[in-house]
Scaffold this active site. Structure first.
Site, mmCIF file in Angstrom:
data_model
loop_
_atom_site.group_PDB
_atom_site.id
_atom_site.type_symbol
_atom_site.label_atom_id
_atom_site.label_comp_id
_atom_site.label_asym_id
_atom_site.label_seq_id
_atom_site.Cartn_x
_atom_site.Cartn_y
_atom_site.Cartn_z
ATOM 1 N N VAL A 1 45.464 -2.413 -13.110
ATOM 2 C CA VAL A 1 44.868 -2.107 -11.814
ATOM 3 C C VAL A 1 45.923 -1.806 -10.750
ATOM 4 O O VAL A 1 45.712 -0.963 -9.877
ATOM 5 C CB VAL A 1 43.933 -3.259 -11.359
ATOM 6 C CG1 VAL A 1 44.732 -4.526 -11.081
ATOM 7 C CG2 VAL A 1 43.133 -2.841 -10.130
ATOM 8 N N HIS B 1 43.526 -4.813 -4.060
ATOM 9 C CA HIS B 1 43.232 -5.111 -5.463
ATOM 10 C C HIS B 1 43.633 -6.540 -5.779
ATOM 11 O O HIS B 1 44.422 -7.168 -5.070
ATOM 12 C CB HIS B 1 43.964 -4.138 -6.398
ATOM 13 C CG HIS B 1 45.456 -4.341 -6.469
ATOM 14 N ND1 HIS B 1 46.045 -5.200 -7.369
ATOM 15 C CD2 HIS B 1 46.473 -3.822 -5.729
ATOM 16 C CE1 HIS B 1 47.358 -5.181 -7.197
ATOM 17 N NE2 HIS B 1 47.645 -4.358 -6.211
ATOM 18 N N CYS B 2 43.048 -7.070 -6.881
ATOM 19 C CA CYS B 2 43.442 -8.386 -7.382
ATOM 20 C C CYS B 2 43.994 -8.186 -8.795
ATOM 21 O O CYS B 2 44.517 -7.131 -9.108
ATOM 22 C CB CYS B 2 42.257 -9.358 -7.356
ATOM 23 S SG CYS B 2 40.866 -8.829 -8.361
ATOM 24 N N ALA B 3 43.855 -9.176 -9.661
ATOM 25 C CA ALA B 3 44.472 -9.095 -10.995
ATOM 26 C C ALA B 3 43.851 -8.022 -11.878
ATOM 27 O O ALA B 3 44.540 -7.411 -12.709
ATOM 28 C CB ALA B 3 44.367 -10.448 -11.687
ATOM 29 N N ARG C 1 40.796 -5.994 -10.540
ATOM 30 C CA ARG C 1 39.766 -5.223 -9.837
ATOM 31 C C ARG C 1 40.293 -4.523 -8.592
ATOM 32 O O ARG C 1 41.149 -5.046 -7.885
ATOM 33 C CB ARG C 1 38.610 -6.139 -9.429
ATOM 34 C CG ARG C 1 37.770 -6.648 -10.576
ATOM 35 C CD ARG C 1 36.953 -7.847 -10.156
ATOM 36 N NE ARG C 1 37.782 -9.041 -10.032
ATOM 37 C CZ ARG C 1 37.376 -10.177 -9.487
ATOM 38 N NH1 ARG C 1 36.170 -10.274 -9.000
ATOM 39 N NH2 ARG C 1 38.175 -11.215 -9.425
#
Length: 480
Positions: free
Chosen positions: A72, A28-30, A32
């Site tokens: 997320v 995952h990123c910030a 998504r």
């Protein structure tokens, strides 16, 4: 949201994604979740987008990405536990994603991985050059409004000189960063990349910016041959070529040199030939290639048909972002800067980002009663105006279609105004509204006009297209 609330959503997502057997890698990123799936067709995109926790989906660079929002990380932890998938690094995700890419996509992905670590420095450098432009070149100060700040104040004169220390480090010594980034990406010895980069910009060499005016080129004399002592300050292609030669030499030598002596001989036999090849062969070749690319782009933009080139580029840049091909423009921008002391390509990129953000602003008003949509569109518009377009494009504009088209048209018109009036940027900068800080001071007014067009045209067109058959079909397709 909390962990307990995510349990059912995580189970539902796992089912719609095709089960854990369909997941190759997930990270995952910030905002998504990033999936590399064994079979993208097994993921039910419509059912995933209908989930309450999901703000949108898109596929990019071989990864199926699901927009969750600021929570997320919490959702990811719950999902990974339920799905039985372990924590995997983003580098592993990139490697796995490349299995789903074509040769061209892999090439562009590699180019992106070289320049992405350099972008923070390039943005800072652009802002500093822009500030130096304001205090050093704008003749709008003094009693008669005809002097620059550096002429009126010793403080600003000193600040102007001092800030060049940073500007020179970022742009003139750019080859050091490029070669380092290549060794980092290839998993080879990074300090050797830094050393190779320094040999390309060493003070011993004739500065690249002084070659054209030099009456005599210094050289190394080996008796049987001579090699010109030319530096490659701000040159992109020679640095890329040299960096890959060094990396592949080291990787090859590791396979054939025994471990007991590898500490000595791998660095020696990788670095020495790489430096020789860089100055004898790759540097001159890379210089010619870089000049050719830069001259073609610059000539195209400043010719009688520059408006057409600008119209096409302004219209097509956003679709290029979807394919990842936009990463090529970083190298071209930097090459233009090294030759023409500025770039007329980058202003169009900033305008395209502004146009996409403006289309989203229109969608915020059109969907003002849709709370779930607002959670995606408002942050997307803000990030777009600050230069990050993916949430806006994938989360809103492409999903509906007509705002994406409106933004492309607005971007195209703004690009024609920018190029037609000769707007030049000092460098790459923040690719949105703050982008004006990177524009050369003489062009502030016309770039401001182009920005106004990039804001107004997509806004008006998005409202207009929403009332057409295209807009109504989009809403029906999305069940709104």
């Amino acid at each position: 949201m909390n962990m307990a609330k995510y349990t059912e959503s995580a189970k539902e997502l796992l089912e719609h994604i095709g089960g854990n057997e369909n997941i190759s890698v997930v990270t995952h990123c910030a905002t998504r979740m990033r999936f590399v799936l064994n079979d993208n067709d097994k993921a039910d995109k419509q059912k995933i987008e209908d989930m309450d926790v999901v703000k949108g989906t898109f596929t990019n660079a071989g990864q199926f990405q699901i927009i969750i929002g600021n929570d997320v990380a919490t959702f990811y932890n719950e999902f990974s536990e339920i799905a039985g998938v372990g924590d995997t690094s983003k580098e592993d995700a990139k490697v796995a994603a490349k299995q789903n890419m074509s040769f061209i996509q892999r090439l562009i992905a590699n180019l992106a991985e070289i320049f992405t670590p350099l972008i923070p420095a390039l943005v800072v450098g652009g802002l500093i050059l822009g500030f130096r432009n304001v205090i050093g070149e704008l003749p709008n100060f003094g009693p008669n409004n005809d002097q620059a700040l550096v002429e009126l104040s010793q403080f600003w004169s000193g600040a102007n000189d001092f800030l060049w220390l940073i500007g020179e480090a970022i742009f003139h010594f750019l080859p050091v960063g490029i070669v380092w980034s290549i060794t980092r990406k290839m998993g080879t010895t990074q300090i050797l990349g830094i050393v190779l980069g320094i040999t390309l910009v060493s003070p011993q060499l004739l500065n690249a910016y002084g070659v054209a005016e030099a009456t005599e080129i210094p050289f190394w004399d080996f008796g049987f041959a001579t090699v010109d002592m030319i530096g490659y300050q701000a040159q992109v292609i020679p640095a890329i070529l040299a960096g890959f030669v060094l990396a592949y030499l080291e990787l090859g030598l590791r396979k054939i040199i025994p471990n007991v002596i590898s500490m000595i001989f791998v660095p020696l036999f990788a670095l020495l030939p790489a430096v020789i090849v860089a100055h004898v062969i790759l540097g001159p070749i890379g210089w010619v290639i870089g000049d050719w690319i830069s001259n073609v782009v610059y000539s195209g933009l400043t010719s009688a048909f520059g408006w057409l080139f600008a119209a096409v580029f302004g219209f097509a840049y956003a679709p290029l972002v979807i394919t990842g091909l936009h990463h090529m423009t970083n190298a071209i921008d930097l090459q233009l800067m090294s030759i023409f002391e500025g770039t007329n390509l980058w202003p169009m990129i900033a305008l395209s980002n502004i146009a996409q953000g403006s289309a989203v602003v229109a969608m915020i008003f059109l969907n003002r009663r849709d709370e779930k949509e607002q959670q995606v569109s408002i942050p997307a518009a803000v990030s777009c105006y600050l230069g990050v377009t993916e949430p806006a494009m994938f989360g809103i504009n492409i999903k509906y279609g007509f705002p994406f088209l409106a933004a492309m048209i607005g971007s195209s018109i703004a690009a024609v105004i920018s190029v037609g009036s000769g707007v030049m940027a000092n460098s790459i900068g923040v690719g949105g509204l703050p982008g004006i800080l990177s524009i050369q001071s003489a062009h502030y007014l016309m770039f401001g006009v182009a920005m106004a067009v990039a804001i107004a045209v997509p806004l008006v067109l998005t409202f207009a297209l929403a009332k057409t058959k295209m807009g109504k079909n989009a809403y029906e397709r999305l069940g709104k």
